[in-house]
Every structure is written in C-alpha cells, then in structure tokens.
Scaffold this motif. Structure first.
Motif, PDB file in Angstrom:
ATOM      1  N   ILE A   1     -25.478  -6.899 -73.152  1.00  0.00           N
ATOM      2  CA  ILE A   1     -26.017  -8.006 -73.936  1.00  0.00           C
ATOM      3  C   ILE A   1     -25.038  -8.251 -75.073  1.00  0.00           C
ATOM      4  O   ILE A   1     -24.620  -7.310 -75.761  1.00  0.00           O
ATOM      5  CB  ILE A   1     -27.417  -7.677 -74.489  1.00  0.00           C
ATOM      6  CG1 ILE A   1     -28.432  -7.525 -73.349  1.00  0.00           C
ATOM      7  CG2 ILE A   1     -27.884  -8.752 -75.484  1.00  0.00           C
ATOM      8  CD1 ILE A   1     -29.793  -7.025 -73.808  1.00  0.00           C
ATOM      9  N   ALA A   2     -24.648  -9.508 -75.262  1.00  0.00           N
ATOM     10  CA  ALA A   2     -23.729  -9.854 -76.344  1.00  0.00           C
ATOM     11  C   ALA A   2     -24.511 -10.308 -77.564  1.00  0.00           C
ATOM     12  O   ALA A   2     -25.457 -11.089 -77.439  1.00  0.00           O
ATOM     13  CB  ALA A   2     -22.790 -10.965 -75.895  1.00  0.00           C
TER      14      ALA A   2
ATOM     15  N   THR B   1     -17.919 -21.978 -78.313  1.00  0.00           N
ATOM     16  CA  THR B   1     -17.409 -21.154 -77.217  1.00  0.00           C
ATOM     17  C   THR B   1     -17.474 -19.693 -77.625  1.00  0.00           C
ATOM     18  O   THR B   1     -16.988 -19.310 -78.693  1.00  0.00           O
ATOM     19  CB  THR B   1     -15.958 -21.535 -76.869  1.00  0.00           C
ATOM     20  OG1 THR B   1     -15.936 -22.903 -76.455  1.00  0.00           O
ATOM     21  CG2 THR B   1     -15.422 -20.659 -75.750  1.00  0.00           C
ATOM     22  N   VAL B   2     -18.058 -18.872 -76.782  1.00  0.00           N
ATOM     23  CA  VAL B   2     -18.245 -17.451 -77.082  1.00  0.00           C
ATOM     24  C   VAL B   2     -17.001 -16.683 -76.661  1.00  0.00           C
ATOM     25  O   VAL B   2     -16.515 -16.822 -75.528  1.00  0.00           O
ATOM     26  CB  VAL B   2     -19.484 -16.906 -76.353  1.00  0.00           C
ATOM     27  CG1 VAL B   2     -19.647 -15.405 -76.596  1.00  0.00           C
ATOM     28  CG2 VAL B   2     -20.729 -17.658 -76.822  1.00  0.00           C
ATOM     29  N   THR B   3     -16.483 -15.858 -77.575  1.00  0.00           N
ATOM     30  CA  THR B   3     -15.270 -15.087 -77.311  1.00  0.00           C
ATOM     31  C   THR B   3     -15.425 -13.649 -77.767  1.00  0.00           C
ATOM     32  O   THR B   3     -16.197 -13.343 -78.683  1.00  0.00           O
ATOM     33  CB  THR B   3     -14.040 -15.690 -78.019  1.00  0.00           C
ATOM     34  OG1 THR B   3     -14.268 -15.674 -79.450  1.00  0.00           O
ATOM     35  CG2 THR B   3     -13.793 -17.116 -77.568  1.00  0.00           C
TER      36      THR B   3
ATOM     37  N   GLN C   1     -32.637 -12.833 -86.143  1.00  0.00           N
ATOM     38  CA  GLN C   1     -32.132 -12.582 -87.493  1.00  0.00           C
ATOM     39  C   GLN C   1     -30.679 -13.057 -87.678  1.00  0.00           C
ATOM     40  O   GLN C   1     -29.818 -12.323 -88.136  1.00  0.00           O
ATOM     41  CB  GLN C   1     -32.289 -11.093 -87.819  1.00  0.00           C
ATOM     42  CG  GLN C   1     -33.763 -10.676 -87.829  1.00  0.00           C
ATOM     43  CD  GLN C   1     -34.002  -9.214 -88.116  1.00  0.00           C
ATOM     44  OE1 GLN C   1     -33.131  -8.377 -87.923  1.00  0.00           O
ATOM     45  NE2 GLN C   1     -35.214  -8.887 -88.550  1.00  0.00           N
ATOM     46  N   GLY C   2     -30.460 -14.301 -87.297  1.00  0.00           N
ATOM     47  CA  GLY C   2     -29.171 -14.927 -87.550  1.00  0.00           C
ATOM     48  C   GLY C   2     -28.136 -14.786 -86.459  1.00  0.00           C
ATOM     49  O   GLY C   2     -27.016 -15.288 -86.608  1.00  0.00           O
ATOM     50  N   TYR C   3     -28.478 -14.134 -85.361  1.00  0.00           N
ATOM     51  CA  TYR C   3     -27.539 -13.977 -84.248  1.00  0.00           C
ATOM     52  C   TYR C   3     -28.189 -14.423 -82.939  1.00  0.00           C
ATOM     53  O   TYR C   3     -29.409 -14.357 -82.786  1.00  0.00           O
ATOM     54  CB  TYR C   3     -27.093 -12.514 -84.101  1.00  0.00           C
ATOM     55  CG  TYR C   3     -26.259 -12.014 -85.246  1.00  0.00           C
ATOM     56  CD1 TYR C   3     -24.885 -12.230 -85.294  1.00  0.00           C
ATOM     57  CD2 TYR C   3     -26.843 -11.310 -86.301  1.00  0.00           C
ATOM     58  CE1 TYR C   3     -24.111 -11.773 -86.348  1.00  0.00           C
ATOM     59  CE2 TYR C   3     -26.082 -10.849 -87.365  1.00  0.00           C
ATOM     60  CZ  TYR C   3     -24.722 -11.083 -87.378  1.00  0.00           C
ATOM     61  OH  TYR C   3     -23.969 -10.636 -88.427  1.00  0.00           O
ATOM     62  N   VAL C   4     -27.344 -14.847 -82.004  1.00  0.00           N
ATOM     63  CA  VAL C   4     -27.814 -15.167 -80.656  1.00  0.00           C
ATOM     64  C   VAL C   4     -27.498 -13.973 -79.759  1.00  0.00           C
ATOM     65  O   VAL C   4     -26.352 -13.535 -79.675  1.00  0.00           O
ATOM     66  CB  VAL C   4     -27.121 -16.430 -80.097  1.00  0.00           C
ATOM     67  CG1 VAL C   4     -27.624 -16.726 -78.683  1.00  0.00           C
ATOM     68  CG2 VAL C   4     -27.374 -17.630 -81.008  1.00  0.00           C
TER      69      VAL C   4
ATOM     70  N   GLN D   1     -22.006 -19.513 -85.544  1.00  0.00           N
ATOM     71  CA  GLN D   1     -21.040 -20.491 -86.061  1.00  0.00           C
ATOM     72  C   GLN D   1     -19.651 -20.321 -85.432  1.00  0.00           C
ATOM     73  O   GLN D   1     -18.993 -21.303 -85.090  1.00  0.00           O
ATOM     74  CB  GLN D   1     -20.943 -20.368 -87.587  1.00  0.00           C
ATOM     75  CG  GLN D   1     -22.246 -20.664 -88.303  1.00  0.00           C
ATOM     76  CD  GLN D   1     -22.774 -22.062 -88.019  1.00  0.00           C
ATOM     77  OE1 GLN D   1     -22.009 -23.010 -87.903  1.00  0.00           O
ATOM     78  NE2 GLN D   1     -24.094 -22.192 -87.910  1.00  0.00           N
ATOM     79  N   THR D   2     -19.208 -19.096 -85.277  1.00  0.00           N
ATOM     80  CA  THR D   2     -17.865 -18.845 -84.756  1.00  0.00           C
ATOM     81  C   THR D   2     -17.849 -18.598 -83.250  1.00  0.00           C
ATOM     82  O   THR D   2     -16.803 -18.753 -82.612  1.00  0.00           O
ATOM     83  CB  THR D   2     -17.245 -17.622 -85.440  1.00  0.00           C
ATOM     84  OG1 THR D   2     -17.997 -16.440 -85.081  1.00  0.00           O
ATOM     85  CG2 THR D   2     -17.253 -17.788 -86.952  1.00  0.00           C
ATOM     86  N   GLY D   3     -18.979 -18.186 -82.685  1.00  0.00           N
ATOM     87  CA  GLY D   3     -19.024 -17.837 -81.277  1.00  0.00           C
ATOM     88  C   GLY D   3     -18.485 -16.442 -80.984  1.00  0.00           C
ATOM     89  O   GLY D   3     -18.471 -16.008 -79.829  1.00  0.00           O
ATOM     90  N   ARG D   4     -18.078 -15.731 -82.010  1.00  0.00           N
ATOM     91  CA  ARG D   4     -17.488 -14.403 -81.790  1.00  0.00           C
ATOM     92  C   ARG D   4     -18.564 -13.366 -81.487  1.00  0.00           C
ATOM     93  O   ARG D   4     -19.627 -13.346 -82.111  1.00  0.00           O
ATOM     94  CB  ARG D   4     -16.693 -13.973 -83.036  1.00  0.00           C
ATOM     95  CG  ARG D   4     -15.908 -12.680 -82.849  1.00  0.00           C
ATOM     96  CD  ARG D   4     -14.989 -12.428 -84.027  1.00  0.00           C
ATOM     97  NE  ARG D   4     -15.724 -12.280 -85.269  1.00  0.00           N
ATOM     98  CZ  ARG D   4     -16.255 -11.127 -85.691  1.00  0.00           C
ATOM     99  NH1 ARG D   4     -16.127 -10.029 -84.957  1.00  0.00           N
ATOM    100  NH2 ARG D   4     -16.896 -11.068 -86.842  1.00  0.00           N
ATOM    101  N   VAL D   5     -18.295 -12.511 -80.512  1.00  0.00           N
ATOM    102  CA  VAL D   5     -19.190 -11.395 -80.191  1.00  0.00           C
ATOM    103  C   VAL D   5     -19.040 -10.341 -81.276  1.00  0.00           C
ATOM    104  O   VAL D   5     -17.948  -9.806 -81.486  1.00  0.00           O
ATOM    105  CB  VAL D   5     -18.877 -10.797 -78.806  1.00  0.00           C
ATOM    106  CG1 VAL D   5     -19.725  -9.552 -78.556  1.00  0.00           C
ATOM    107  CG2 VAL D   5     -19.121 -11.825 -77.704  1.00  0.00           C
TER     108      VAL D   5
END
Length: 300
Positions: free
Chosen positions: A222-223, A191-193, A209-212, A228-232
C-alpha cells in the motif's frame, strides 16, 4: 687555372629549405591566444529522492469477511458498520455490513446489469461508486441506497475516496484525479512517483489524515501518497496478512486465486486504526499503523 665558383642554385636551395623548416616548426607549435580553456564538466543532475520507509501494520483485531465478496471499495461508516463495493459483472453492488459479524444489513446491485463495480466512498450523505470499463459513476442516498444520479467519465475506474471536498479517483495508471462531487468533472490530477519513478496500478483508495493510501494491484503493498506532490512517503507491507489469509483459505478448501489480492482500506477515526482486507478474503483485519492517530468520532 681559375678556382671553381660556387653554384648559383645552392643559396636558393638553402633559402627554400630554411623556409620549409620554419613553417613546419611553426605548425607544430601550439598557438597561444590567451589562457587555456577550462575543462568541460558534466551537467549537474538532481539528487534522487530518498527511499520511502517501509511500515508493517500491527494487527489488533480480526473479523470475518464474506468469501464471495470481490472487494473493490471499503469505507467505515461508524457504529460498527462499513460500506463495501463489490465487483464482477452480474455480482457488483453496494452493501452495508456489520464489522464484527460480516452480516449484511442492506445491499443493492449496481443499476446497470452489465456494470463491473469498482471503488466506492461516502461523502456527506451521498455514496459514490465507479465502474471499471463502463465509464459510469453512480450516486446513492446513504440512508435508503436509492440511486440519486449518474455521471460519465473517460477511461477506466479503479479506486475512489475523498478529502472532504473533492472525490479522488484512480484508474490503474500512475495518476490520481480529483473530481467535483456535484458534476464529476476533473479538477486536477497528480502523478504518483517513488524515487522519481512512476508508480502504476493504483487501485483502492482511502484518504487518511492528509495522505492518500492506495493498494497497488497484484501486490502486497500500500502506498502512502502526498496529495500535492504525488510522492510516495511510505510503503505499507501487508505480505504477512496475505500469507495468513492464504493459509486460512487453503484450509477451508478454497485457496485464493491469482487476483484474490489485498484490496480494501478504511479508516476508523475513533480508534486511529485501518481496516484492511482483499478480494474474496476470509478475514478483515483491523491494524495499527505508525503515524495514524485517533480522532473525534465522525457522524455518519
């Protein structure tokens, strides 16, 4: 004459009054049974995460973009070509275009006439494309664009990318789902937060490079998301790009519609840049962004 004797009722009344006074005083005094109880403190709360920084891209090049393309997915193929997935029923499909000219060299419609095409990505030698509300994903051969197979899934499909092993999909909610590219089965989700609050309307995706990276539908943001954590971890502000194309479209006599929003992110590894565009935008931008570095050229 005998002296008067005291009334026998007076001592009784005095004793009763004394007992009542003692009881009253005793009730008013606090009972002492040890040290006073400590004051009740509020339960500790977790500190709110720090606000994610806002990044603004630097434009390094501008390229023409097809005004009829309702862009749903974007993926750089190398050699000056990019893959684009387009939406709208009856106009959905996959195309390969030249970056500098927007000339389409290959294209196919979605195999289902009623399908509303959404995100697309290339993993290995297979192109994957999802659909909005049809619950069907298509697999195509990279070289021929021939359909290789279909998969089904529950819910809506919005954006699609991959991390080199698994497909990563959005569905318009705050959830990102990792899927097996061989079966399309769900592997995990996050879940993205942002500062503890869920971020909805996740749309077109790109793994960099390791981020979505995710376009937020109907916004100029754009976030950048930790997988892994879903954190922005950062917000990319593309409002300047939106303003530029809005002015250009109006000058062409075809102003942008309410849903002609920023949508489309592709990573150019050899230059460490991103390609950004939007639905029916007249321009495709190549931008530099803090934290994104050049990599060895990927083979298509």
């Amino acid at each position: 004459m005998r002296p008067a004797l005291p009334s026998p009722a007076l001592p009784l009344f005095a004793s009763i009054a004394s007992l009542l006074l003692t009881a009253a005083l005793g009730a008013a005094a606090p009972a002492v049974s040890g040290p006073p109880a400590p004051a009740t403190l509020p339960a500790p709360t977790a500190p709110r995460a720090a606000a994610a920084p806002v990044l603004r891209p630097t434009v390094v090049a501008r390229y023409p973009h097809d005004r009829t393309a309702f862009t749903q997915g974007l993926h750089y193929l190398g050699g000056g070509q990019y893959l684009e997935s387009t939406g709208l029923v009856g106009r959905s499909g996959i195309r390969i275009s030249a970056l500098k000219t927007a000339k389409v060299s290959e294209q196919v419609p979605t195999p289902l006439a009623e399908a509303f095409g959404e995100g697309a990505t290339l993993l290995g030698s297979t192109i994957y494309q999802i659909t909005w509300q049809n619950g069907v994903a298509f697999a195509y051969d990279r070289r021929t664009l021939r359909e290789l197979g279909r998969y089904t899934y529950a819910g809506e499909g919005w954006g699609l990318t991959h991390d080199g092993r698994s497909l990563i999909m959005s569905n318009g909610s705050a959830e990102l789902v990792w899927r097996d590219p061989k079966t399309f089965a769900k592997q995990r989700s996050v879940t993205v937060t942002d500062q503890g609050r869920e971020v909805y309307n996740l749309n077109e995706l790109e793994y960099v490079q390791g981020y979505v990276y995710a376009n937020i539908f109907l916004s100029d943001r754009i976030a950048r998301i930790h997988p892994q954590t879903g954190r922005v971890t950062a917000w990319i502000d593309v409002s300047a790009l939106t303003r530029e194309v809005s002015v250009a479209a109006s000058r062409q006599g075809q102003p942008l519609g309410f849903d002609d929003v920023a949508n489309g992110i592709a990573f150019v590894p050899e230059r460490g840049t991103l390609l950004l565009t939007g639905k029916r935008w007249p321009t495709l931008f190549e931008v530099k962004l803090s934290g994104v570095k050049a990599e060895p050229t990927r083979r298509p």
